[in-house]
Design an enzyme around this catalytic site. Structure first.
Site, mmCIF file in Angstrom:
data_model
loop_
_atom_site.group_PDB
_atom_site.id
_atom_site.type_symbol
_atom_site.label_atom_id
_atom_site.label_comp_id
_atom_site.label_asym_id
_atom_site.label_seq_id
_atom_site.Cartn_x
_atom_site.Cartn_y
_atom_site.Cartn_z
ATOM 1 N N ASP A 330 49.290 7.378 -47.574
ATOM 2 C CA ASP A 330 49.131 7.112 -46.218
ATOM 3 C C ASP A 330 47.285 6.267 -45.958
ATOM 4 O O ASP A 330 46.364 6.009 -46.709
ATOM 5 C CB ASP A 330 49.174 8.272 -45.480
ATOM 6 C CG ASP A 330 49.148 7.751 -43.924
ATOM 7 O OD1 ASP A 330 49.731 6.505 -43.699
ATOM 8 O OD2 ASP A 330 48.696 8.310 -43.500
ATOM 9 N N ASP A 523 49.423 12.575 -43.921
ATOM 10 C CA ASP A 523 48.948 14.070 -43.715
ATOM 11 C C ASP A 523 49.685 14.033 -41.583
ATOM 12 O O ASP A 523 49.156 15.037 -41.292
ATOM 13 C CB ASP A 523 47.251 13.326 -43.146
ATOM 14 C CG ASP A 523 46.998 12.761 -42.403
ATOM 15 O OD1 ASP A 523 47.864 11.538 -41.972
ATOM 16 O OD2 ASP A 523 46.270 12.707 -41.363
ATOM 17 N N ASP A 527 54.634 11.253 -42.351
ATOM 18 C CA ASP A 527 54.859 10.853 -43.918
ATOM 19 C C ASP A 527 55.513 12.214 -44.551
ATOM 20 O O ASP A 527 55.079 12.334 -45.622
ATOM 21 C CB ASP A 527 53.251 11.826 -44.097
ATOM 22 C CG ASP A 527 52.582 10.403 -43.760
ATOM 23 O OD1 ASP A 527 52.417 9.147 -43.667
ATOM 24 O OD2 ASP A 527 51.612 10.712 -43.427
#
Length: 644
Positions: A330, A523, A527
């Site tokens: 990410d 995080d 996600d």
């Protein structure tokens, strides 16, 4: 009764038998002769060997054979035959049964000690907990035991004291040593609004903090629980070992019977002599080393990872990490710091910021926080937004002062036109790795806000190390493609998948899995599906509870270099497991022919006692090999810090 107590009892009772075995040629015999040996051996079989027999019988009832089956059959055969031989005035082998049990228990005592040593990480973590805290009660500071602290209490921490529990600083500032929990050796500066972790050490200043987590919810308790679960979990490779054992044990039983028959029928050995070969085969083949090859390595590997600030939740995650071919990241909060700041405002700054802040004041998104921070620093007031509505994947809209206002990303341009000048400025900002927020009022785009989130210092180094390991790196983000590619170029990521809606991240991970196992590092709440879908989910410790719960590995220090550490540790752990299994198999492969008397004509034989000693040493070598994981170097440039 513990292994240690059973061993001590067996050793004391077996010593006279051991002495007689060596001194019998010189005329020494224990009092009572064969009957004396019978009493001693019976005590050993009932007290020390009993659990082996019970375990073997339980396995037999479920149509299985385990490691205890070979020990139980071997020692029981020697014991029962000795009773028959004693009653018929023939040579007895009571010492073989008693001493084999003693030596096997000796090996298990050493195994337990080494496992205890490997498990010391958990005990050291528990020892870190503070015992009391200075709490504000009724306007006065009072010292209370930790079990009397409640949620919402305000606690004072002076220099040199431990932080009692997790919370948020409400007054004062200081530097804290968090190395015992995060593994980070450098002191961390903390001020009002910053989170503090229970059991960390306060260095310089005095501060007050409000309790927000207690008991099992504190970070330390969660770390302890994760380590415990990981050290008692099973990796998929153990299923293969179990299948092999289920075939191996019956094969050994058949081999031992064949050994007896060959020596008794074809080579004219006495029943006693043939029995010695049979029992030696059963004992030397006991696959104890095979059974502990995987769990001991997993225990040491997960214990060491905890010391590095890397929490591996179970054996499945550790084994899966060893097979990863692609690492997907990410962007915001993972590759980047996660604290974006407004860098440019295009249009009338006060109006653009005021409209954007009015819509974003209730949002918890990092970009919204950046806009609000800039608006507050400019002393702007926020209008009341009504009829608030989220536009999925694009932004938000609401009524502000009777006009329809909107804020969002470039997907909003599907519904609103952007002038040539603003379009040119937007492209220029995006090529500088800045995220551009479009602000509109009364169905017109009135300006742009550029926000930048810098990459973490560790990102470039981590990506480079992953490439050195031959892994493909991918950025998967909902951000604009130009911005994502600019960040990817800065840190060296191979591929970029941008403009991804939150619900589509898991689908992209599935597509990448077609090329091999995938690790996803993230995080945020959005996600969580990708973390769960990936072969290995790696959650940043600063992330949301949902993300941390979804990940199989948690990086407490939020350092991307720990992704490399986790993968390297997984590789080293499974290298040890394979080495352990290899030596366990080789030991059995070489030992069985010798025990069966194949090389007897060359004078190379193996008594049951020596077979038992050899089996114990084999198990010890496997545990010792696993413990060497604590000394193995993981990466060429990674700095290890002890967290416990």
């Amino acid at each position: 009764m513990s292994y240690k107590n059973r061993f001590v009892f067996s050793l004391v009772v077996s010593l006279p038998l051991l002495v007689e075995m060596f001194l019998a040629p010189f005329g020494y015999h224990i009092p009572g002769g064969d009957w004396g040996e019978f009493l001693l051996a019976t005590a050993v079989m009932l007290v020390s060997a009993g659990p082996f027999v019970k375990s073997a019988w339980a396995a037999f009832k479920h149509h299985h054979a385990n490691m205890d089956t070979l020990v139980a059959i071997g020692t029981s055969t020697a014991y029962l035959y000795s009773i028959y031989a004693m009653l018929n005035h023939q040579a007895v082998f009571y010492e073989s049964a008693a001493l084999v049990v003693t030596l096997i228990l000796l090996g298990q005592v050493f195994e337990e000690r080494m496992k205890h040593s490997a498990n010391g990480a958990v005990k050291k973590l528990l020892d870190l907990q503070a015992k009391d805290a200075e709490v504000l009660r009724d306007g006065k500071m009072v010292m209370l035991p930790l079990d009397q602290v409640v949620m919402g209490d305000v606690i004072r921490v002076k220099p040199g004291q431990k932080v009692a529990v997790d919370g948020v600083i409400t007054e004062g500032k200081s530097t804290l040593d968090e190395s015992m929990v995060t593994g980070e050796s450098m002191p961390v500066e903390k001020g009002v609004g910053d989170a503090v972790i229970g059991s960390t050490m306060n260095n310089t200043g005095t501060f007050m903090f409000k309790v927000n987590k207690l008991g099992k919810d504190t970070l330390l308790s969660q770390i302890v629980e994760m380590v415990k679960k990981a050290q008692t979990s099973h990796a998929p490779i153990e299923k293969m070992v179990d299948k092999i054992s289920n075939i191996f044990v019956p094969a050994v039983l058949i081999t031992s019977i064949v050994t007896f028959m060959v020596w008794y029928v074809f080579f004219g050995a006495t029943v006693g002599q043939a029995l010695i070969f049979m029992v030696a085969v059963l004992i030397i083949a006991c696959p104890c080393a095979l059974g502990i090859a995987t769990p001991t390595a997993l225990m040491v590997g997960t214990g060491r990872s905890a010391k590095l600030g890397i929490l591996i939740k179970n054996g499945e995650a550790l084994e899966a990490a060893n097979k990863v071919k692609t690492v997907v990241f990410d962007k915001t909060g993972t590759i980047t710091v996660g604290k974006p700041k407004v860098t440019d405002v295009i249009g009338d700054e006060r109006t653009v910021l005021s409209v954007a802040a009015s819509l974003e004041k209730s949002s918890e998104h990092p970009l919204a926080s950046a806009i609000l921070e800039r608006a507050k620093s400019n002393g702007l007031s926020f209008a009341e937004a009504t009829d608030f509505q989220a536009i999925e994947g694009k932004g938000v809209q609401a009524m502000v002062d009777g006009k329809l206002a909107f804020v969002g990303n470039d997907k909003l341009l599907q519904d609103h036109k952007l002038g040539a000048q603003l379009s040119k400025q937007m492209t220029a900002l995006q090529t500088e790795a800045k995220t551009v927020v479009i602000v509109g009022l009364d169905d017109q785009v009135i300006g742009l806000i550029a926000i930048q989130d810098a990459p973490k210092p560790s990102s470039m180094s981590a990506i480079a190390q992953l490439k050195q390991r031959g892994l493909r790196t991918v950025m998967l983000t909902g951000d604009n493609k130009l911005v994502a590619e600019a960040i990817a170029k800065q840190v060296g990521i191979d591929d970029v998948i941008a403009d991804v809606l939150p619900g589509d991240k898991a689908d992209h991970v599935k597509a990448l899995q077609a090329s091999g196992p995938v690790a996803f590092v993230g995080d945020g709440i959005n996600d969580a599906p990708a973390l769960t879908t990936a072969d290995v989910g790696i959650a940043m410790g600063s992330g949301t509870d949902i993300a941390i719960e979804s990940g199989g590995i948690v990086l407490v220090k939020n350092n991307l270099e720990d992704v490399v550490q986790a993968l390297a540790l997984s590789e080293k752990t499974f290298s040890r497991i394979k080495m352990n299994l290899f030596w366990a198999f080789i030991y059995n492969a070489l030992g069985i022919p010798i025990a069966a008397g194949v090389f007897a004509t060359l004078g190379l034989t193996l008594s049951p006692e020596l077979a038992g000693l050899g089996m114990a040493l084999s198990s010890l070598s496997v545990v010792a090999n696993s413990l060497l994981l604590n000394k193995v170097k993981l990466t060429s440039n990674a700095k290890e810090h002890v967290a416990v």
